[in-house]
Motif scaffolding. Structure first.
Motif, PDB file in Angstrom:
ATOM      1  N   SER A   1     -35.113   7.528  48.339  1.00  0.00           N
ATOM      2  CA  SER A   1     -36.498   7.045  48.444  1.00  0.00           C
ATOM      3  C   SER A   1     -36.980   7.056  46.996  1.00  0.00           C
ATOM      4  O   SER A   1     -36.752   7.933  45.720  1.00  0.00           O
ATOM      5  N   ASN A   2     -38.624   5.311  46.717  1.00  0.00           N
ATOM      6  CA  ASN A   2     -38.544   5.779  45.559  1.00  0.00           C
ATOM      7  C   ASN A   2     -39.783   5.528  45.234  1.00  0.00           C
ATOM      8  O   ASN A   2     -40.210   4.534  46.367  1.00  0.00           O
ATOM      9  N   THR A   3     -40.780   5.360  44.497  1.00  0.00           N
ATOM     10  CA  THR A   3     -41.929   4.381  43.790  1.00  0.00           C
ATOM     11  C   THR A   3     -41.682   3.864  42.756  1.00  0.00           C
ATOM     12  O   THR A   3     -40.925   4.007  41.883  1.00  0.00           O
ATOM     13  N   GLU A   4     -42.194   2.579  43.427  1.00  0.00           N
ATOM     14  CA  GLU A   4     -41.747   1.751  41.572  1.00  0.00           C
ATOM     15  C   GLU A   4     -43.088   1.202  41.755  1.00  0.00           C
ATOM     16  O   GLU A   4     -44.146   0.722  42.908  1.00  0.00           O
ATOM     17  N   ALA A   5     -43.414   0.491  40.606  1.00  0.00           N
ATOM     18  CA  ALA A   5     -45.039   0.357  39.279  1.00  0.00           C
ATOM     19  C   ALA A   5     -44.864  -0.833  38.789  1.00  0.00           C
ATOM     20  O   ALA A   5     -43.499  -1.062  38.196  1.00  0.00           O
ATOM     21  N   GLY A   6     -44.675  -2.235  38.968  1.00  0.00           N
ATOM     22  CA  GLY A   6     -44.311  -3.374  38.587  1.00  0.00           C
ATOM     23  C   GLY A   6     -46.209  -4.712  38.032  1.00  0.00           C
ATOM     24  O   GLY A   6     -47.676  -4.108  38.942  1.00  0.00           O
TER      25      GLY A   6
ATOM     26  N   SER B   1     -40.574  -4.096  36.822  1.00  0.00           N
ATOM     27  CA  SER B   1     -41.035  -2.979  37.599  1.00  0.00           C
ATOM     28  C   SER B   1     -40.004  -2.106  37.246  1.00  0.00           C
ATOM     29  O   SER B   1     -38.996  -2.204  36.560  1.00  0.00           O
ATOM     30  N   HIS B   2     -40.899  -1.091  37.512  1.00  0.00           N
ATOM     31  CA  HIS B   2     -40.284   0.146  36.706  1.00  0.00           C
ATOM     32  C   HIS B   2     -40.296   1.708  38.376  1.00  0.00           C
ATOM     33  O   HIS B   2     -41.022   1.455  38.821  1.00  0.00           O
ATOM     34  N   ALA B   3     -39.082   1.839  38.624  1.00  0.00           N
ATOM     35  CA  ALA B   3     -38.481   2.363  40.056  1.00  0.00           C
ATOM     36  C   ALA B   3     -38.352   4.207  39.573  1.00  0.00           C
ATOM     37  O   ALA B   3     -37.248   3.948  38.748  1.00  0.00           O
TER      38      ALA B   3
ATOM     39  N   ARG C   1     -33.312   6.185  37.703  1.00  0.00           N
ATOM     40  CA  ARG C   1     -34.333   5.523  37.003  1.00  0.00           C
ATOM     41  C   ARG C   1     -34.528   3.756  36.846  1.00  0.00           C
ATOM     42  O   ARG C   1     -32.593   3.422  36.144  1.00  0.00           O
ATOM     43  N   ASP C   2     -34.608   2.880  37.381  1.00  0.00           N
ATOM     44  CA  ASP C   2     -34.851   1.708  36.924  1.00  0.00           C
ATOM     45  C   ASP C   2     -35.190   0.187  36.215  1.00  0.00           C
ATOM     46  O   ASP C   2     -36.716   0.922  37.031  1.00  0.00           O
ATOM     47  N   TRP C   3     -35.169  -0.018  35.290  1.00  0.00           N
ATOM     48  CA  TRP C   3     -36.128  -1.587  35.308  1.00  0.00           C
ATOM     49  C   TRP C   3     -35.920  -2.863  36.071  1.00  0.00           C
ATOM     50  O   TRP C   3     -34.517  -3.354  35.811  1.00  0.00           O
ATOM     51  N   ARG C   4     -36.677  -3.580  36.809  1.00  0.00           N
ATOM     52  CA  ARG C   4     -36.353  -4.576  37.073  1.00  0.00           C
ATOM     53  C   ARG C   4     -37.403  -6.145  37.008  1.00  0.00           C
ATOM     54  O   ARG C   4     -38.522  -5.198  36.466  1.00  0.00           O
ATOM     55  N   LEU C   5     -36.566  -6.687  36.455  1.00  0.00           N
ATOM     56  CA  LEU C   5     -37.040  -7.597  35.585  1.00  0.00           C
ATOM     57  C   LEU C   5     -36.382  -9.216  36.503  1.00  0.00           C
ATOM     58  O   LEU C   5     -35.805  -9.365  37.309  1.00  0.00           O
TER      59      LEU C   5
ATOM     60  N   TYR D   1     -33.805 -15.799  38.331  1.00  0.00           N
ATOM     61  CA  TYR D   1     -33.702 -15.114  37.636  1.00  0.00           C
ATOM     62  C   TYR D   1     -34.272 -13.322  37.572  1.00  0.00           C
ATOM     63  O   TYR D   1     -35.439 -13.351  37.898  1.00  0.00           O
ATOM     64  N   ILE D   2     -33.017 -12.072  38.358  1.00  0.00           N
ATOM     65  CA  ILE D   2     -33.458 -11.478  38.589  1.00  0.00           C
ATOM     66  C   ILE D   2     -32.116 -10.248  38.228  1.00  0.00           C
ATOM     67  O   ILE D   2     -30.942 -10.532  37.697  1.00  0.00           O
ATOM     68  N   LYS D   3     -32.727  -9.308  37.228  1.00  0.00           N
ATOM     69  CA  LYS D   3     -31.882  -8.413  36.764  1.00  0.00           C
ATOM     70  C   LYS D   3     -32.222  -6.578  37.033  1.00  0.00           C
ATOM     71  O   LYS D   3     -33.918  -6.657  37.106  1.00  0.00           O
ATOM     72  N   ASN D   4     -31.614  -6.126  37.280  1.00  0.00           N
ATOM     73  CA  ASN D   4     -32.143  -4.812  37.274  1.00  0.00           C
ATOM     74  C   ASN D   4     -30.957  -3.782  36.807  1.00  0.00           C
ATOM     75  O   ASN D   4     -30.100  -3.548  36.350  1.00  0.00           O
ATOM     76  N   GLY D   5     -31.696  -2.633  35.528  1.00  0.00           N
ATOM     77  CA  GLY D   5     -30.941  -1.987  34.863  1.00  0.00           C
ATOM     78  C   GLY D   5     -31.723  -0.942  34.621  1.00  0.00           C
ATOM     79  O   GLY D   5     -32.262  -0.357  34.810  1.00  0.00           O
ATOM     80  N   SER D   6     -30.482   0.205  35.433  1.00  0.00           N
ATOM     81  CA  SER D   6     -30.470   1.623  36.391  1.00  0.00           C
ATOM     82  C   SER D   6     -29.940   2.941  35.379  1.00  0.00           C
ATOM     83  O   SER D   6     -28.393   1.753  34.378  1.00  0.00           O
TER      84      SER D   6
END
Length: 115
Positions: free
Chosen positions: A18-23, A45-47, A62-66, A90-95
């Motif tokens: 379960s998470n909250t994401e804002a961006g 965004s940040h999750a 914690r994820d940063w999504r670009l 292009y999709i990048k997820n840095g977790s």
């Protein structure tokens, strides 16, 4: 052109998922010479996840999504009223948990109806 913000909440059976994401997101596009339609956009965004996955970490993930997108359509060519279009995404997820890091580049070819 568009600029916006978003927020999303996922309530799942397991708190670790379960998470909250804002961006924020921004896009611009239009028709250029010779019948080319071009669009470019992206989001960041940040999750924040509700609970840890004890097998991997004592801290919640914690994820940063670009993401970025480039679309090119050529409306001078028509097949039954539809024109060819290319989408490069292009999709990048840095977790915080490297198991969930992703780095993807996708090319999609399609037919689109331009108005």
């Amino acid at each position: 052109a568009s600029l916006g913000g978003f927020a999303r909440r996922d309530w799942l059976n397991a708190a670790a998922f379960s998470n909250t994401e804002a961006g924020v997101t921004a896009n611009i596009g239009g028709e250029l010479s010779f019948g080319l339609n071009v669009g470019i956009g992206g989001s960041v965004s940040h999750a924040m996840f509700d609970a840890a996955m004890p097998l991997f970490s004592a801290d919640p993930r914690r994820d940063w999504r670009l993401s970025g997108r480039l679309t090119v359509g050529y409306r001078k060519v028509r097949v039954l009223g539809f024109s060819p279009q290319l989408n490069l995404t292009y999709i990048k997820n840095g977790s915080s948990l490297t198991l969930f890091d992703t780095d993807r580049l996708r090319l999609r070819m399609s037919l689109a109806r331009f108005f």
